[in-house]
Design an enzyme around this catalytic site. Structure first.
Site, PDB file in Angstrom:
ATOM      1  N   ARG A  13      39.879  33.701  32.784  1.00 39.52           N
ATOM      2  CA  ARG A  13      40.686  34.233  33.889  1.00 39.52           C
ATOM      3  C   ARG A  13      40.675  35.770  33.888  1.00 39.52           C
ATOM      4  O   ARG A  13      40.101  36.398  34.762  1.00 39.52           O
ATOM      5  CB  ARG A  13      42.120  33.682  33.775  1.00 39.52           C
ATOM      6  CG  ARG A  13      42.972  33.906  35.009  1.00 39.52           C
ATOM      7  CD  ARG A  13      43.576  35.285  35.104  1.00 39.52           C
ATOM      8  NE  ARG A  13      44.401  35.625  33.954  1.00 39.52           N
ATOM      9  CZ  ARG A  13      44.899  36.834  33.741  1.00 39.52           C
ATOM     10  NH1 ARG A  13      44.641  37.818  34.592  1.00 39.52           N
ATOM     11  NH2 ARG A  13      45.624  37.096  32.669  1.00 39.52           N
ATOM     12  N   HIS A 205      49.943  40.833  24.936  1.00 36.36           N
ATOM     13  CA  HIS A 205      48.714  40.803  25.746  1.00 36.36           C
ATOM     14  C   HIS A 205      48.209  42.250  25.854  1.00 36.36           C
ATOM     15  O   HIS A 205      48.681  43.018  26.688  1.00 36.36           O
ATOM     16  CB  HIS A 205      49.091  40.227  27.120  1.00 36.36           C
ATOM     17  CG  HIS A 205      47.997  40.135  28.124  1.00 36.36           C
ATOM     18  ND1 HIS A 205      47.421  38.944  28.501  1.00 36.36           N
ATOM     19  CD2 HIS A 205      47.376  41.075  28.890  1.00 36.36           C
ATOM     20  CE1 HIS A 205      46.509  39.151  29.434  1.00 36.36           C
ATOM     21  NE2 HIS A 205      46.469  40.447  29.685  1.00 36.36           N
ATOM     22  N   CYS A 238      41.914  44.264  35.011  1.00 32.58           N
ATOM     23  CA  CYS A 238      42.610  43.831  36.222  1.00 32.58           C
ATOM     24  C   CYS A 238      42.044  44.601  37.397  1.00 32.58           C
ATOM     25  O   CYS A 238      41.984  45.830  37.372  1.00 32.58           O
ATOM     26  CB  CYS A 238      44.113  44.084  36.097  1.00 32.58           C
ATOM     27  SG  CYS A 238      44.997  43.754  37.627  1.00 32.58           S
ATOM     28  N   ASN A 247      40.558  42.711  27.674  1.00 31.11           N
ATOM     29  CA  ASN A 247      41.519  42.433  26.604  1.00 31.11           C
ATOM     30  C   ASN A 247      40.828  42.646  25.271  1.00 31.11           C
ATOM     31  O   ASN A 247      39.615  42.617  25.174  1.00 31.11           O
ATOM     32  CB  ASN A 247      41.946  40.958  26.652  1.00 31.11           C
ATOM     33  CG  ASN A 247      42.870  40.688  27.784  1.00 31.11           C
ATOM     34  OD1 ASN A 247      42.423  40.432  28.888  1.00 31.11           O
ATOM     35  ND2 ASN A 247      44.147  40.755  27.532  1.00 31.11           N
TER      36      ASN A 247
HETATM   37  P1  HMG Z   1      49.729  38.790  50.576  1.00 31.75           P
HETATM   38  O1  HMG Z   1      48.535  39.305  51.341  1.00 31.75           O
HETATM   39  O2  HMG Z   1      50.958  39.609  50.562  1.00 31.75           O
HETATM   40  O3  HMG Z   1      50.177  37.309  50.954  1.00 31.75           O
HETATM   41  O4  HMG Z   1      49.237  38.528  49.089  1.00 31.75           O
HETATM   42  P2  HMG Z   1      50.019  36.385  52.167  1.00 31.75           P
HETATM   43  O5  HMG Z   1      50.950  35.265  51.913  1.00 31.75           O
HETATM   44  O6  HMG Z   1      50.153  37.183  53.431  1.00 31.75           O
HETATM   45  O7  HMG Z   1      48.519  35.839  52.048  1.00 31.75           O
HETATM   46  C1  HMG Z   1      47.362  36.527  52.455  1.00 31.75           C
HETATM   47  C2  HMG Z   1      46.262  35.502  52.654  1.00 31.75           C
HETATM   48  O8  HMG Z   1      45.951  34.866  51.410  1.00 31.75           O
HETATM   49  C3  HMG Z   1      46.660  34.366  53.589  1.00 31.75           C
HETATM   50  O9  HMG Z   1      45.461  33.901  54.200  1.00 31.75           O
HETATM   51  C4  HMG Z   1      47.165  33.292  52.665  1.00 31.75           C
HETATM   52  O10 HMG Z   1      47.065  32.013  53.176  1.00 31.75           O
HETATM   53  C5  HMG Z   1      46.250  33.463  51.493  1.00 31.75           C
HETATM   54  P3  HMG Z   1      45.218  34.138  55.781  1.00 31.75           P
HETATM   55  O11 HMG Z   1      46.397  33.558  56.455  1.00 31.75           O
HETATM   56  O12 HMG Z   1      45.111  35.630  55.944  1.00 31.75           O
HETATM   57  O13 HMG Z   1      43.923  33.421  56.036  1.00 31.75           O
HETATM   58  N1  HMG Z   1      46.887  33.076  50.237  1.00 31.75           N
HETATM   59  C6  HMG Z   1      46.350  32.236  49.342  1.00 31.75           C
HETATM   60  N2  HMG Z   1      45.194  31.551  49.337  1.00 31.75           N
HETATM   61  C7  HMG Z   1      44.953  30.779  48.254  1.00 31.75           C
HETATM   62  N3  HMG Z   1      45.785  30.698  47.192  1.00 31.75           N
HETATM   63  C8  HMG Z   1      46.947  31.368  47.178  1.00 31.75           C
HETATM   64  C9  HMG Z   1      47.270  32.167  48.285  1.00 31.75           C
HETATM   65  N4  HMG Z   1      48.313  32.957  48.561  1.00 31.75           N
HETATM   66  C10 HMG Z   1      48.081  33.486  49.760  1.00 31.75           C
HETATM   67  N5  HMG Z   1      47.745  31.278  46.119  1.00 31.75           N
HETATM   68  C11 HMG Z   1      49.377  37.460  46.939  1.00 31.75           C
HETATM   69  C12 HMG Z   1      50.141  38.120  48.070  1.00 31.75           C
HETATM   70  C13 HMG Z   1      50.313  37.308  45.776  1.00 31.75           C
HETATM   71  C14 HMG Z   1      48.874  36.098  47.418  1.00 31.75           C
HETATM   72  C15 HMG Z   1      48.156  38.372  46.589  1.00 31.75           C
HETATM   73  O14 HMG Z   1      48.632  39.677  46.376  1.00 31.75           O
HETATM   74  C16 HMG Z   1      47.407  37.928  45.363  1.00 31.75           C
HETATM   75  O15 HMG Z   1      46.823  36.852  45.346  1.00 31.75           O
HETATM   76  N6  HMG Z   1      47.393  38.783  44.299  1.00 31.75           N
HETATM   77  C17 HMG Z   1      46.764  38.427  43.060  1.00 31.75           C
HETATM   78  C18 HMG Z   1      46.218  39.654  42.371  1.00 31.75           C
HETATM   79  C19 HMG Z   1      45.650  39.256  41.046  1.00 31.75           C
HETATM   80  O16 HMG Z   1      45.234  38.126  40.831  1.00 31.75           O
HETATM   81  N7  HMG Z   1      45.617  40.206  40.096  1.00 31.75           N
HETATM   82  C20 HMG Z   1      45.102  39.947  38.788  1.00 31.75           C
HETATM   83  C21 HMG Z   1      45.958  39.033  37.975  1.00 31.75           C
HETATM   84  S1  HMG Z   1      47.330  39.848  37.197  1.00 31.75           S
HETATM   85  C22 HMG Z   1      46.651  40.559  35.769  1.00 31.75           C
HETATM   86  O17 HMG Z   1      45.471  40.580  35.593  1.00 31.75           O
HETATM   87  C23 HMG Z   1      47.595  41.065  34.717  1.00 31.75           C
HETATM   88  C24 HMG Z   1      47.709  40.134  33.506  1.00 31.75           C
HETATM   89  O18 HMG Z   1      46.459  39.912  32.902  1.00 31.75           O
HETATM   90  C25 HMG Z   1      48.673  40.756  32.476  1.00 31.75           C
HETATM   91  C26 HMG Z   1      48.331  42.207  32.155  1.00 31.75           C
HETATM   92  O19 HMG Z   1      47.204  42.494  31.737  1.00 31.75           O
HETATM   93  O20 HMG Z   1      49.238  43.020  32.352  1.00 31.75           O
HETATM   94  C27 HMG Z   1      48.292  38.771  33.910  1.00 31.75           C
HETATM   95 MG    MG Z   2      45.484  41.224  31.522  1.00 26.47          MG
END
Ligand code: HMG
Ligand code: MG
Length: 297
Positions: A13, A205, A238, A247
């Site tokens: 992931r 993490h 990220c 990581n």
């Molecule tokens: P948004 O644009 O505010 O939300 O995104 P929305 O509800 O308006 O959705 C936009 C579009 O995405 C829509 O499609 C939704 O249907 C679709 P459209 O109507 O335009 O065709 N959609 C989805 N499709 C599939 N699965 C879903 C989903 N949700 C909405 N679940 C949202 C808000 C949270 C969805 C977006 O910002 C997002 O997905 N962000 C994820 C970012 C991400 O993954 N970042 C990396 C992970 S975090 C990380 O790495 C840190 C970590 O490792 C810890 C650390 O290191 O600190 C965990």
């Molecule tokens: Mg991370």
């Protein structure tokens, strides 16, 4: 120090979400299957976020449906909202991870929501998970610094970790998203959180951007943490934290722990072989120093 550490392998992931080139679905499946054979007990398999935001993991459903799940291994997946929850459940996911941050600026860029709005968004997800018997992990990002805001007050980290635990996350993983922390600060952060959330419900993490991850992990082990996130071959970062590297490499963590007499259940040679395979598949230098030393040896 705890005699036994659970490694949460996040390579499939956290590692693959940041790859420039598209990784074939079959390779993602093979990665998880190889990891499943190393003795790891938790493998974060993929992420059901919006494919508009993270196109690299748009095939999450195919990946999860394709892996050979073992009874003794947990396979959490990232879920940002109810839509992600439904997609994950449709392919049989039994553990999810919700994620937010201690910094408002990062959260806006990563999940397009304030911290409080993200917690509100998780409430129905956690309610459904409870009903369905699905376990939930929680992440707090930017616990030791934010790429947009800079310093992050400890009180904000504690507040968000406490909120996730109170909502029903069985474990809260504290993320140094951009790898800027140093051991004294890492330990102080963990201890501040542990004053409010039991240490047994905490994980660390660390990204290794500044080369501090192993030292930070050791400091946190000395403070009592027993769950460590890591990424095979050090893959990852990220996409919404520019410049953040992967990581800490799982191989390096396992080598350090075994050297300390701490058991992990992981077969280091099998893990290193998987790291070698992944680096070759992605066309990267192996980000694990232990993996490289084993190759040289
Ligand atoms: P948004 O644009 O505010 O939300 O995104 P929305 O509800 O308006 O959705 C936009 C579009 O995405 C829509 O499609 C939704 O249907 C679709 P459209 O109507 O335009 O065709 N959609 C989805 N499709 C599939 N699965 C879903 C989903 N949700 C909405 N679940 C949202 C808000 C949270 C969805 C977006 O910002 C997002 O997905 N962000 C994820 C970012 C991400 O993954 N970042 C990396 C992970 S975090 C990380 O790495 C840190 C970590 O490792 C810890 C650390 O290191 O600190 C965990
Ligand atoms: Mg991370």
């Amino acid at each position: 120090m705890t005699p036994d550490v659970r490694i949460v392998e996040v390579g499939p992931r956290d590692g693959l979400q940041n790859e420039r080139a598209m990784v074939a679905t079959a390779d993602k499946i093979e990665l998880v299957d190889r990891l499943s054979a190393t003795g790891l007990r938790s493998i974060e398999a993929t992420s059901f976020v919006s494919p508009k935001w993270v196109p690299q993991l748009a095939d999450a459903a195919e990946v999860f449906a394709g892996i050979r799940r073992r009874a003794e291994v947990r396979y959490p997946v990232l879920v940002p909202n109810e839509k992600g929850y439904e997609r994950a459940r449709a392919v049989g996911v039994e553990e999810i991870a919700v994620f937010t941050a201690a910094s408002e600026a990062f959260n806006q860029r990563n999940i397009n929501a304030s911290i409080d709005a993200s917690l509100e968004r998780f409430a129905p997800v956690l309610a459904r998970a409870r009903e369905d018997g699905v376990s939930v992990r929680g992440y707090v990002s930017t616990v030791l610094g934010c790429p947009y805001q800079g310093e992050v007050p400890l009180a904000d980290v504690v507040r968000v970790a406490r909120a996730l635990h109170a909502m029903g996350c069985y474990e809260v993983s504290l993320g140094d998203t951009i790898g800027v922390g140093t051991p004294g600060k890492a330990r102080a952060m963990l201890e501040a959180v542990a004053a409010e959330v039991p240490m047994s419900a905490l994980a660390v993490h660390f990204h290794d951007t500044w080369g501090q991850a192993l030292a930070n992990i050791l400091a946190c082990l000395e403070a009592g943490v027993a769950v460590v996130d890591a990424s095979v071959s050090g893959a990852g970062g990220c996409p919404y934290a520019k410049g953040a590297s992967g990581n800490v490499a799982s191989e390096d963590v396992v080598y350090m722990l075994h050297g300390l007499g701490v058991s992990t259940g992981v077969d280091l040679d099998a893990l290193a072989e998987t790291g070698r395979w992944l680096a070759a598949r992605l066309g990267h230098e192996n980000g694990s120093k232990v993996g490289r030393a084993l190759d040289a040896g």
